[in-house]
Scaffold this motif. Structure first.
Motif, mmCIF file in Angstrom:
data_model
loop_
_atom_site.group_PDB
_atom_site.id
_atom_site.type_symbol
_atom_site.label_atom_id
_atom_site.label_comp_id
_atom_site.label_asym_id
_atom_site.label_seq_id
_atom_site.Cartn_x
_atom_site.Cartn_y
_atom_site.Cartn_z
ATOM 1 N N GLY A 199 55.488 54.170 -3.695
ATOM 2 C CA GLY A 199 56.724 53.936 -2.962
ATOM 3 C C GLY A 199 57.458 55.262 -2.773
ATOM 4 N N PRO A 200 58.436 55.278 -1.871
ATOM 5 C CA PRO A 200 59.187 56.518 -1.632
ATOM 6 C C PRO A 200 59.844 57.038 -2.909
ATOM 7 C CG PRO A 200 59.746 54.842 -0.010
ATOM 8 C CD PRO A 200 58.911 54.163 -1.035
ATOM 9 N N ASP A 201 60.090 56.157 -3.877
ATOM 10 C CA ASP A 201 60.731 56.567 -5.126
ATOM 11 C C ASP A 201 59.738 57.099 -6.152
ATOM 12 O OD1 ASP A 201 59.410 54.244 -5.627
ATOM 13 O OD2 ASP A 201 61.140 53.123 -6.387
ATOM 14 N N GLY A 202 58.459 57.155 -5.770
ATOM 15 C CA GLY A 202 57.468 57.695 -6.685
ATOM 16 C C GLY A 202 56.875 56.657 -7.617
ATOM 17 N N ASN A 203 57.380 55.420 -7.543
ATOM 18 C CA ASN A 203 56.798 54.351 -8.360
ATOM 19 C C ASN A 203 55.731 53.611 -7.561
ATOM 20 O OD1 ASN A 203 58.442 54.506 -10.780
ATOM 21 N ND2 ASN A 203 60.123 53.865 -9.441
ATOM 22 N N ARG A 204 54.879 52.913 -8.284
ATOM 23 C CA ARG A 204 53.889 52.085 -7.636
ATOM 24 C C ARG A 204 54.607 51.065 -6.753
ATOM 25 N NH1 ARG A 204 48.460 50.870 -8.351
ATOM 26 N NH2 ARG A 204 47.661 52.644 -9.505
ATOM 27 N N MET A 205 54.103 50.837 -5.549
ATOM 28 C CA MET A 205 54.763 49.869 -4.675
ATOM 29 C C MET A 205 54.682 48.479 -5.283
ATOM 30 S SD MET A 205 53.924 50.694 -0.728
ATOM 31 C CE MET A 205 53.921 52.384 -0.099
ATOM 32 N N SER A 206 55.822 47.828 -5.394
ATOM 33 C CA SER A 206 55.827 46.454 -5.882
ATOM 34 C C SER A 206 57.119 45.785 -5.468
ATOM 35 C CB SER A 206 55.692 46.422 -7.407
ATOM 36 O OG SER A 206 56.914 46.796 -8.002
ATOM 37 N N LYS A 207 57.026 44.472 -5.365
ATOM 38 C CA LYS A 207 58.220 43.712 -4.979
ATOM 39 C C LYS A 207 59.344 43.971 -5.972
ATOM 40 C CE LYS A 207 56.092 39.867 -2.557
ATOM 41 N NZ LYS A 207 55.334 38.669 -2.924
ATOM 42 N N PHE A 216 46.633 62.540 7.652
ATOM 43 C CA PHE A 216 47.135 63.908 7.686
ATOM 44 C C PHE A 216 48.106 64.202 6.544
ATOM 45 C CE2 PHE A 216 50.127 67.096 9.686
ATOM 46 C CZ PHE A 216 49.258 68.165 9.571
ATOM 47 N N ALA A 217 48.864 63.166 6.146
ATOM 48 C CA ALA A 217 49.997 63.421 5.265
ATOM 49 C C ALA A 217 49.629 63.491 3.784
ATOM 50 C CB ALA A 217 51.066 62.348 5.479
ATOM 51 N N PHE A 218 48.451 63.039 3.435
ATOM 52 C CA PHE A 218 48.090 63.026 2.016
ATOM 53 C C PHE A 218 46.719 63.654 1.823
ATOM 54 C CE2 PHE A 218 50.647 59.345 3.024
ATOM 55 C CZ PHE A 218 51.637 59.361 2.049
ATOM 56 N N LYS A 219 46.525 64.147 0.632
ATOM 57 C CA LYS A 219 45.180 64.529 0.250
ATOM 58 C C LYS A 219 44.525 63.205 -0.160
ATOM 59 C CE LYS A 219 43.319 68.056 -2.815
ATOM 60 N NZ LYS A 219 43.819 69.141 -3.661
ATOM 61 N N TYR A 220 43.425 62.844 0.476
ATOM 62 C CA TYR A 220 42.931 61.476 0.342
ATOM 63 C C TYR A 220 42.719 61.020 -1.096
ATOM 64 C CZ TYR A 220 40.402 57.177 1.166
ATOM 65 O OH TYR A 220 40.025 55.855 1.172
ATOM 66 N N ILE A 221 42.128 61.852 -1.886
ATOM 67 C CA ILE A 221 41.818 61.385 -3.238
ATOM 68 C C ILE A 221 43.027 61.422 -4.164
ATOM 69 C CG2 ILE A 221 39.346 61.889 -3.196
ATOM 70 C CD1 ILE A 221 40.041 64.478 -4.736
ATOM 71 N N GLU A 222 44.129 61.969 -3.691
ATOM 72 C CA GLU A 222 45.306 62.033 -4.557
ATOM 73 C C GLU A 222 46.424 61.063 -4.193
ATOM 74 O OE1 GLU A 222 46.551 66.072 -5.036
ATOM 75 O OE2 GLU A 222 44.687 66.607 -6.041
ATOM 76 N N GLY A 223 46.611 60.828 -2.891
ATOM 77 C CA GLY A 223 47.713 59.957 -2.483
ATOM 78 C C GLY A 223 49.047 60.601 -2.817
ATOM 79 N N GLY A 224 50.056 59.784 -3.063
ATOM 80 C CA GLY A 224 51.363 60.327 -3.401
ATOM 81 C C GLY A 224 52.463 59.436 -2.870
ATOM 82 N N PRO A 225 53.729 59.822 -3.119
ATOM 83 C CA PRO A 225 54.846 58.992 -2.668
ATOM 84 C C PRO A 225 54.904 58.924 -1.142
ATOM 85 C CG PRO A 225 55.579 60.689 -4.226
ATOM 86 C CD PRO A 225 54.174 61.004 -3.856
ATOM 87 N N TRP A 226 55.241 57.743 -0.662
ATOM 88 C CA TRP A 226 55.341 57.545 0.784
ATOM 89 C C TRP A 226 56.527 58.303 1.354
ATOM 90 C CZ3 TRP A 226 52.678 55.838 4.750
ATOM 91 C CH2 TRP A 226 53.356 55.596 5.946
ATOM 92 N N LYS A 227 56.318 58.834 2.528
ATOM 93 C CA LYS A 227 57.420 59.411 3.297
ATOM 94 C C LYS A 227 56.991 59.280 4.743
ATOM 95 C CE LYS A 227 55.189 63.834 2.954
ATOM 96 N NZ LYS A 227 53.930 63.233 3.171
ATOM 97 N N ASP A 228 57.921 59.174 5.645
ATOM 98 C CA ASP A 228 57.454 58.946 7.009
ATOM 99 C C ASP A 228 57.996 59.960 8.004
ATOM 100 O OD1 ASP A 228 60.046 58.225 7.299
ATOM 101 O OD2 ASP A 228 59.673 56.154 7.876
#
Length: 808
Positions: free
Chosen positions: A569-577, A603-615
């Motif tokens: 999630g944008p807050d750096g936590n795992r996305m969850s309800k 483009f926005a992430f290194k595939y194997i690493e992922g990271g916090p969402w931002k748009d």
RNA sequence: GCCGAUGUGGCGAAAUGGCAGACGCAAGGGACUUAAAAUCCCUCGAGGGCAACCUCAUGUCGGUUCGAGUCCGACCAUCGGCACCA
């Protein structure tokens, strides 16, 4: 360009034309691309689905463009607790909700525009699939690889079912997070331990992330040691202990049995009986959490019995203690307080002897407990030996007397596969009062999961409350019998689905051996790292077991494995309800279309690493595609223009470089750099177009190749542009372009000139000069001569295409 | 406690031991426009200098090397896995 409209336009056409149909007649050229199938939840596809399926689709499309006959199926891991828990909450039957969810999700996956061949779809909850899951169980049973035993097992208090060892995380249920208790129950197991060594050895040959292989290796936990026999004093009974440190045996001053050890009751003296009984009761009530939190406290009770240390005949006390695990080794240990931290604490607490028998080589670090290897002392004829030698020699000495042997132990436990829940594949076993455990005859499969079942979880199997299901006649003697009413762990269903895909309509067999031996192993498997010690291990076990039973001829299911990272999630936590940080792809897809959305996440992430969402970058990608469109359409309108430009060479270079790098990047799942290279090419094309009197044909050909390169990333957009350029449908059937090595070499190349490793200036040299010629050329350069100012040149290091380092 | 991974601008990130920050985002300036949007051009790690340039910078401290983000050693931080496995 209206991106969402062209999504629809082309996706509809591709599906109508069955563009991604796997060609069964050309299996020798197959490339099996597989993403871990998904659980059909009622929710919409989330960012994680796109990240997994959308990105792997780039790879699949690239391999197609390389001329591979790509097999890219999709299906559903459809049994499991969420549907059942949902049913308990809402009253909607799991079968109904699951089938509904599958059809919703299937449509969403189709809309994604990924290159799946839906002819091979499967769902594990369908009888035509789980029939074969049950068949697998029976084969394993017949070969002694599925068996039933009473053992201490993990019990989830909230799910009301047992769990496999792999499903317990930090003493909690991996699914619901509740505490896990140890219970003694009779359950079904698969003998994964029979393959412990092979599962370990096979890892070396796999193209998997090292981290994952290491996790499996640690999970298997091989350890070489010895089993030593302790005879009981004044009794015929004896027990074995497992140790990796037989060299410390002379320091053994007591022994400890696990509370569950079968000998405990037999040997406990009347005086100690009450204390031991109390202790056992208390131990059985202890949860995993409590055991962990009291990890350092070493409780235990003396049984009153004595055993004989086999190496020196010394009489030692036999204790019961829960720091000894019933399920590892022999469930009994020798206590060597001087050289084991836990034994040291235990001995201190209970006033047991502490005798040093290992010394450090240099007399330093002599504090007890000394747990390193060293030199044996106080050990009779073994004195002076190293620990390494001693560990083997002591065991061998005892072996001569029948009191010991070298053994290898594994941490891996057999896989507990029965579950006291409804929504799973029924275990195809009948209990007959006369014939015992009888597998359901294969002709009677599947054992159908009845629909009208009371599935409130109360710790008993829901199927047991269904008389028509549970009451049967014995297949052998016809006597009234009971069915097994537990269902199989869903991981059983997912341990062989990749074998079913290529032959998913086969009604006579789970799969045809001739076919499967040519279709497998999976060439590229994509999924999360959380399955390292579960699904990925179980699947390997299945393949090895099936191979040994003669049903297939290969050793490993997944030749090459890639883990995608996790988008948080944008807050750096795992996305969850519960965190309220869930990002829906739909918002973006409906605004920008699927190509732009997946290009952005590429483009926005290194595939194997992922990271916090931002748009912030989504708009930028949309802008980039606008630019692509402008450049492409302009190039089309000037395609017949004659001319030449000083940039011709540069344009050719960037095209060649893009083809080369992007191809490699697609293959490596390095999508962010792939996009970067294509941006460079587009920038160069735009710059080229701004030149006066450029070569229109050269540019147009560059554009055609560029679109071929871009297609795996943005198939809809490319197909649309391809059509607008008057090219023949479909760009998805175009080969990935090749490049000419010549184009990668520019006429001149700029080299940095260092003097004593510090950059001082730059020079341009002809790119085909040799190292020696570059050196000469460089030392002749006026600027360099001035910088050197008559200094004494000691050495010149030339790195072609990079730099020159002059040491003075 | 044990095992492993990671640490680079304001942000996402690039860099077979060879010019650190590719490619973008954000920001600032400019052109075009009545204006806005779109587009195009320029600046953009920090500090210093009128300047050509100089110094410092890839978690910290050392080392190897002509040359280290990259290799080696120690440490710190974050994340992941295992955890009484004898």
């Amino acid at each position: 360009m209206n991106y969402t409209e062209i999504d629809k336009k082309w996706n509809t056409r591709w599906q109508a034309d069955a563009l991604y149909k796997f060609d069964k007649t050309k299996i020798e050229n197959k490339h099996y691309v597989l993403e871990m199938f998904s659980y059909p939840s009622g929710a919409k596809l989330h960012v994680g689905h796109w990240y997994n399926y959308g990105m792997a689709d780039i790879y699949a499309r690239y391999m197609r463009a390389q001329g591979k006959n790509v097999f890219h199926p999709m299906g559903f891991d459809a049994f499991g607790l969420p549907a059942e828990n949902y049913a308990i909450k809402t009253g909607v039957h799991p079968a109904d909700s699951t089938h509904k969810n599958i059809s919703i999700m299937e449509q969403q996956l189709r809309d994604m525009g990924a290159s799946f061949d839906w002819d091979y779809e499967l769902a594990t909850c369908n009888p035509d699939y789980y029939k074969w899951t049950q068949w697998m169980f029976i084969q394993l049973f017949k070969h002694g690889l599925a068996y039933r035993k009473n053992a201490p097992v993990n019990w989830c208090t909230s799910c009301n079912t047992v769990l496999a060892n792999e499903q317990v995380i930090d003493g909690h249920c991996e699914r619901c997070g509740s505490e896990v208790l140890k219970k003694n129950l009779t359950q079904w197991f698969f003998k994964t331990t029979a393959y412990a060594q092979e599962l370990l050895d096979g890892l070396d040959k796999l193209d998997w992330p090292e981290k994952t292989k290491l996790m499996q290796k640690n999970w298997i936990g091989k350890s070489n040691g010895a089993e030593l026999v302790f005879k009981l004093y004044n009794s015929d009974e004896s027990f074995s202990v497992f140790t990796t440190r037989a060299d410390t045996l002379f320091g053994c001053s007591y022994a400890v049995l696990a509370p569950e050890h079968p000998l405990v009751n037999k040997i406990t003296t009347p005086q100690q009986r009450q204390a031991v009984e109390d202790y056992k009761l208390q131990a059985s009530k202890t949860t995993e959490i409590e055991r962990l939190s009291t990890a350092k406290e070493k409780t235990g009770v003396f049984t009153g019995a004595y055993a004989i240390n086999p190496i020196n005949g010394k009489k030692v006390q036999v204790w019961v203690g829960d720091y000894v695990l019933a399920t590892y080794g022999t469930g009994a240990i020798m206590g060597v307080p001087s050289h084991d931290e836990r034994d040291y604490i235990f001995a201190h607490k209970h006033n047991l002897d502490i005798v040093r028998v290992i010394k450090s080589a240099d007399d330093s670090a002599d504090e007890l407990p000394y747990t390193e290897y060293g030199i044996m002392v106080n050990s009779g004829k073994f004195n002076g030996m190293t620990s390494e030698e001693g560990a083997i020699n002591v065991a061998k000495e005892l072996e001569k007397q029948g009191l010991g042997k070298l053994v290898t132990n594994y941490r891996l436990r057999d896989w507990l596969v029965s579950r006291q829940r409804y929504w799973g594949a029924p275990i195809p076993i009948v209990y007959c009062p006369h014939c015992g455990m009888v597998p359901v005859p294969e002709k009677d499969l599947p054992v159908l999961l009845p629909y009208d079942v009371e599935f409130t979880p109360d710790g008993a199997s829901p199927l047991a409350k269904h008389p028509e299901f549970s009451n049967v006649t014995c297949p052998i003697c016809g006597a009234p019998s009971k069915r097994e009413c537990d269902t199989l762990d869903t991981f059983v269903c997912s341990s062989w689905y990749f074998l079913r895909y290529p032959d998913n309509k086969n009604e006579d067999m789970p799969f045809d051996k001739q076919l499967i031996d040519r279709m497998l192993p999976v060439d590229k498997y994509v999924g999360g790292p959380e399955h390292a010690c579960t699904h990925l291990m179980y699947s390997r076990f299945f393949v090895k077991a099936l191979r040994d039973m003669g049903y297939l001829d290969f050793d490993e299911p997944f030749k090459s494995l890639v883990h995608q990272g996790v988008i948080l999630g944008p807050d750096g936590n795992r996305m969850s309800k519960s965190h309220g940080n869930v990002i829906s792809p739909d918002t973006y897809v409906s605004q920008y279309g699927s190509d732009i959305f997946r290009s952005y996440i590429a483009f926005a992430f290194k595939y194997i690493e992922g990271g916090p969402w931002k748009d912030e970058g989504v708009k930028a990608i949309a802008r980039w595609y606008d630019k692509v469109e402008r450049v492409v359409i302009d190039a089309y309108s000037t395609r017949n223009q004659q001319g030449n430009s000083p940039m011709d060479k540069e344009l050719k270079y960037y095209l060649a470089n893009t083809i080369k790098c992007v191809g490699q990047d697609y293959q490596d799942f390095s999508y962010n750099t792939a996009v970067a290279r294509m941006m460079e090419l587009v920038n160069t094309m735009a710059k080229y177009q701004a030149q006066a009197n450029y070569d229109g044909k050269l540019l147009f050909n560059t554009v055609l190749d560029f679109l071929r390169v871009l297609t795996p990333l943005a198939p809809h957009i490319c197909e649309e542009l391809w059509e607008q350029l008057g090219q023949e449908y479909s760009i998805c059937n175009q080969r990935f372009p090749s490049y000419n090595d010549r184009d990668l070499v520019m006429d001149t190349v700029e080299l940095a000139v260092q003097i004593n490793s510090k950059i001082k200036c730059r020079i341009n040299v002809d790119s085909n000069l040799s190292v020696k010629e570059i050196e000469t050329e460089c030392l002749k350069d006026a600027q360099v001569i001035q910088l050197l100012d008559g200094m004494n040149v000691k050495k010149v290091i030339v790195i072609p295409n990079r730099l020159i380092n002059i040491i003075v």
